[in-house]
Design a protein around this motif. Sequence first.
Motif, PDB file in Angstrom:
ATOM      1  N   GLU A 125       1.017  -1.289  -0.005  1.00  0.00           N
ATOM      2  CA  GLU A 125       0.095   0.049  -0.111  1.00  0.00           C
ATOM      3  C   GLU A 125       0.883   1.136   0.000  1.00  0.00           C
ATOM      4  O   GLU A 125       2.014   1.329   0.760  1.00  0.00           O
ATOM      5  CB  GLU A 125      -0.875  -0.076   1.341  1.00  0.00           C
ATOM      6  CG  GLU A 125      -2.273   0.821   1.008  1.00  0.00           C
ATOM      7  CD  GLU A 125      -3.429   0.443   2.011  1.00  0.00           C
ATOM      8  OE1 GLU A 125      -4.222   1.154   2.348  1.00  0.00           O
ATOM      9  OE2 GLU A 125      -3.125  -0.825   2.513  1.00  0.00           O
ATOM     10  N   MET A 138      -2.907  -3.053  -7.929  1.00  0.00           N
ATOM     11  CA  MET A 138      -3.974  -3.369  -6.930  1.00  0.00           C
ATOM     12  C   MET A 138      -3.697  -4.618  -6.239  1.00  0.00           C
ATOM     13  O   MET A 138      -4.799  -5.178  -5.384  1.00  0.00           O
ATOM     14  CB  MET A 138      -5.220  -3.328  -7.587  1.00  0.00           C
ATOM     15  CG  MET A 138      -5.726  -1.920  -8.172  1.00  0.00           C
ATOM     16  SD  MET A 138      -6.353  -1.099  -6.800  1.00  0.00           S
ATOM     17  CE  MET A 138      -8.040  -1.916  -6.656  1.00  0.00           C
ATOM     18  N   TRP A 172      -2.531  -5.010  -3.284  1.00  0.00           N
ATOM     19  CA  TRP A 172      -2.778  -5.031  -1.916  1.00  0.00           C
ATOM     20  C   TRP A 172      -4.185  -5.138  -1.667  1.00  0.00           C
ATOM     21  O   TRP A 172      -4.464  -5.349  -0.560  1.00  0.00           O
ATOM     22  CB  TRP A 172      -2.284  -3.362  -1.617  1.00  0.00           C
ATOM     23  CG  TRP A 172      -3.127  -2.361  -2.133  1.00  0.00           C
ATOM     24  CD1 TRP A 172      -2.935  -1.896  -3.245  1.00  0.00           C
ATOM     25  CD2 TRP A 172      -4.308  -1.770  -1.586  1.00  0.00           C
ATOM     26  NE1 TRP A 172      -4.053  -0.886  -3.711  1.00  0.00           N
ATOM     27  CE2 TRP A 172      -4.887  -0.924  -2.734  1.00  0.00           C
ATOM     28  CE3 TRP A 172      -5.184  -1.941  -0.715  1.00  0.00           C
ATOM     29  CZ2 TRP A 172      -5.812  -0.123  -2.692  1.00  0.00           C
ATOM     30  CZ3 TRP A 172      -6.405  -1.237  -0.596  1.00  0.00           C
ATOM     31  CH2 TRP A 172      -6.850  -0.285  -1.387  1.00  0.00           C
ATOM     32  N   ASN A 173      -4.968  -5.071  -2.531  1.00  0.00           N
ATOM     33  CA  ASN A 173      -6.435  -5.050  -2.276  1.00  0.00           C
ATOM     34  C   ASN A 173      -6.952  -6.600  -2.364  1.00  0.00           C
ATOM     35  O   ASN A 173      -7.219  -7.230  -3.376  1.00  0.00           O
ATOM     36  CB  ASN A 173      -7.214  -4.648  -3.383  1.00  0.00           C
ATOM     37  CG  ASN A 173      -8.586  -4.293  -3.165  1.00  0.00           C
ATOM     38  OD1 ASN A 173      -9.281  -4.689  -1.949  1.00  0.00           O
ATOM     39  ND2 ASN A 173      -9.598  -4.309  -4.074  1.00  0.00           N
ATOM     40  N   LYS A 174      -6.647  -7.152  -1.097  1.00  0.00           N
ATOM     41  CA  LYS A 174      -7.007  -8.762  -1.168  1.00  0.00           C
ATOM     42  C   LYS A 174      -8.450  -8.999  -1.120  1.00  0.00           C
ATOM     43  O   LYS A 174      -9.217  -8.982  -0.025  1.00  0.00           O
ATOM     44  CB  LYS A 174      -6.276  -9.036   0.424  1.00  0.00           C
ATOM     45  CG  LYS A 174      -4.820  -8.890   0.060  1.00  0.00           C
ATOM     46  CD  LYS A 174      -4.093  -9.706   1.255  1.00  0.00           C
ATOM     47  CE  LYS A 174      -2.495  -9.545   0.899  1.00  0.00           C
ATOM     48  NZ  LYS A 174      -2.250  -8.126   0.640  1.00  0.00           N
ATOM     49  N   THR A 175      -8.893  -9.295  -2.329  1.00  0.00           N
ATOM     50  CA  THR A 175     -10.417  -9.503  -2.421  1.00  0.00           C
ATOM     51  C   THR A 175     -10.840 -10.988  -1.872  1.00  0.00           C
ATOM     52  O   THR A 175     -12.186 -11.346  -2.161  1.00  0.00           O
ATOM     53  CB  THR A 175     -10.827  -9.431  -4.056  1.00  0.00           C
ATOM     54  OG1 THR A 175      -9.811 -10.227  -4.702  1.00  0.00           O
ATOM     55  CG2 THR A 175     -10.557  -7.877  -4.483  1.00  0.00           C
ATOM     56  N   TYR A 227      -7.012 -13.937  -3.288  1.00  0.00           N
ATOM     57  CA  TYR A 227      -7.652 -12.788  -4.410  1.00  0.00           C
ATOM     58  C   TYR A 227      -8.984 -13.430  -5.059  1.00  0.00           C
ATOM     59  O   TYR A 227      -9.861 -12.719  -5.598  1.00  0.00           O
ATOM     60  CB  TYR A 227      -6.835 -12.609  -5.712  1.00  0.00           C
ATOM     61  CG  TYR A 227      -5.598 -11.738  -5.099  1.00  0.00           C
ATOM     62  CD1 TYR A 227      -5.768 -10.567  -4.692  1.00  0.00           C
ATOM     63  CD2 TYR A 227      -4.457 -12.496  -5.191  1.00  0.00           C
ATOM     64  CE1 TYR A 227      -4.536  -9.755  -4.123  1.00  0.00           C
ATOM     65  CE2 TYR A 227      -3.230 -11.639  -4.789  1.00  0.00           C
ATOM     66  CZ  TYR A 227      -3.367 -10.494  -4.288  1.00  0.00           C
ATOM     67  OH  TYR A 227      -2.454  -9.552  -3.728  1.00  0.00           O
ATOM     68  N   GLY A 231      -6.805  -8.515  -7.618  1.00  0.00           N
ATOM     69  CA  GLY A 231      -7.229  -7.486  -6.696  1.00  0.00           C
ATOM     70  C   GLY A 231      -7.961  -6.305  -7.327  1.00  0.00           C
ATOM     71  O   GLY A 231      -8.101  -5.332  -6.632  1.00  0.00           O
ATOM     72  N   ARG A 278     -11.426  -4.350  -8.608  1.00  0.00           N
ATOM     73  CA  ARG A 278     -12.565  -3.907  -7.989  1.00  0.00           C
ATOM     74  C   ARG A 278     -13.881  -4.500  -8.705  1.00  0.00           C
ATOM     75  O   ARG A 278     -14.813  -3.817  -8.595  1.00  0.00           O
ATOM     76  CB  ARG A 278     -12.767  -2.714  -7.647  1.00  0.00           C
ATOM     77  CG  ARG A 278     -11.721  -2.429  -6.590  1.00  0.00           C
ATOM     78  CD  ARG A 278     -11.949  -1.137  -5.778  1.00  0.00           C
ATOM     79  NE  ARG A 278     -11.289  -1.069  -4.379  1.00  0.00           N
ATOM     80  CZ  ARG A 278     -10.835   0.038  -3.829  1.00  0.00           C
ATOM     81  NH1 ARG A 278     -11.279   1.057  -4.309  1.00  0.00           N
ATOM     82  NH2 ARG A 278     -10.258  -0.133  -2.615  1.00  0.00           N
ATOM     83  N   GLY A 314      -9.102   0.526 -10.173  1.00  0.00           N
ATOM     84  CA  GLY A 314      -8.518   1.011  -8.969  1.00  0.00           C
ATOM     85  C   GLY A 314      -8.484   2.305  -8.777  1.00  0.00           C
ATOM     86  O   GLY A 314      -8.399   3.079  -9.651  1.00  0.00           O
ATOM     87  N   TYR A 355      -3.242   3.707  -7.525  1.00  0.00           N
ATOM     88  CA  TYR A 355      -2.859   2.052  -8.039  1.00  0.00           C
ATOM     89  C   TYR A 355      -3.563   1.899  -9.181  1.00  0.00           C
ATOM     90  O   TYR A 355      -4.373   2.627  -9.880  1.00  0.00           O
ATOM     91  CB  TYR A 355      -3.734   1.146  -7.189  1.00  0.00           C
ATOM     92  CG  TYR A 355      -3.316   1.684  -5.796  1.00  0.00           C
ATOM     93  CD1 TYR A 355      -2.175   1.065  -5.165  1.00  0.00           C
ATOM     94  CD2 TYR A 355      -4.111   2.418  -4.826  1.00  0.00           C
ATOM     95  CE1 TYR A 355      -1.706   1.308  -3.815  1.00  0.00           C
ATOM     96  CE2 TYR A 355      -3.601   2.373  -3.514  1.00  0.00           C
ATOM     97  CZ  TYR A 355      -2.343   2.093  -3.005  1.00  0.00           C
ATOM     98  OH  TYR A 355      -2.063   2.311  -1.733  1.00  0.00           O
ATOM     99  N   SER A 392      -4.733  -1.840 -11.868  1.00  0.00           N
ATOM    100  CA  SER A 392      -4.467  -3.135 -11.949  1.00  0.00           C
ATOM    101  C   SER A 392      -4.194  -3.786 -13.468  1.00  0.00           C
ATOM    102  O   SER A 392      -3.867  -4.930 -13.085  1.00  0.00           O
ATOM    103  CB  SER A 392      -5.842  -4.131 -11.468  1.00  0.00           C
ATOM    104  OG  SER A 392      -7.049  -3.514 -12.475  1.00  0.00           O
TER     105      SER A 392
END
Lengths: 99, 303
Positions: free
Chosen positions: A9, A28, A30-33, A76, B23, B25, B61, B65, B67
């Motif tokens: 992050e 992205m 870091w965005n642990k979906t 993820y 990761g 969205r 994102g 950031y 993706s």
Amino acid sequence: MKKEKQAKEIIFKSEKEVPLMPMSVGNMLWNKTGGWRNIRPVIDLENCIQCGICWKFCPDVAISIENERPVVDYVYCKGCGLCAEECPSKCIAMVEEEK
Amino acid sequence: MSQEKKEKKMTLSLPEEELMGSGHRACQGCGAALAMRYALKALGEKTVLCIPACCWSVIDGPFPYSSLDVPIYHCAFETAAVSASGVKAGLEMVGDTETTVVAWAGDGGTFDIGIQALSGAAERNDDILYVCYDNEAYMNTGIQRSSATPYGAWTTTTPVKHFKNRPKKDMEAIMAAHRIPYIATASVGYPEDLFKKVKKAKDIEGTRFLHIYAPCPPGWRSRSEDTVKLSRMVVQNAIFPLYEIEWGEKYTLNIKLREKKPVDDYLRMQGRFRHLTEKEIAYIQEEVNRKWERLLSLMDRSN
């Protein structure tokens, strides 16, 4: 070989650290979906026919091929169930997540 | 037994290289995410994307950031095609002729808001690849009706009592009237076909238009695991046939149908069509048959 990506992050401590041009400096990852998931796919490798269809239809790029076998990345995977639905040998089971 | 199995090589129908990372969205079972994944596999690293306001401007994102491993230019809603033209002109000024410039817009940004910019770019025959991923409503802002919404569909602005009673805009015909070098329709249910079309479009000079059918489980009130099944069914029942148009005249059908399936099963899998009566479904079937016959006659005339 592609460069290794890091799931970190980015926090700007002051305004001076913000790049002048509004451009992406991180990815992205870091965005642990995985936290969105209610049901998790479990692959029965004994019955897997190695067709690669689960890999092909994963919208989250969470299934990778390791040693000629599909492997699910639970960090993820959002648990949409597309892989289980499309698997021709029906060897992917959707198991409820435990709390 | 297991030893034997281990020796078997896995043959993948698409290249293994990924330019889209995990990761992002997108919702569970997102068709647009799949479309981007296949398109980037075909386009490769030398690509610039121009993304107007659409689902993908969120999926990618927040700042700082991204993706995707390719540069993205987030532009205003109505300017996808004209931004791409500008980026291409700029690249040509600095001597870069290899990079493919892609305008990647949703159906709202193509059918309604971006149509003037797209028409202008097509008329000038600017060297861009315009991709419209079609989820048949403004899904990003909360399922409002767009001109890509099909007859009979529920959306938040066309509630069940007053469901949409106008047909979907025929975007391929509009683009064919511009006489651009390449127009194609693709569906995420046929990834190899999509991959082949993007590869083909990449090597053509001039404005190329690609219309990708991308189901949206939250907006269509369908199950997330049915995304690929729906996008395969829509081709098999000829609501969204896969074909190519070259120079506005030469039609080629890619998936030939031996037997056209009824639209009933497809409609029943989606909550947005739940209110339809037998009479309305019969009307939809009639319209689909009429459009299919028209397409076949165009196909015959061009060959």
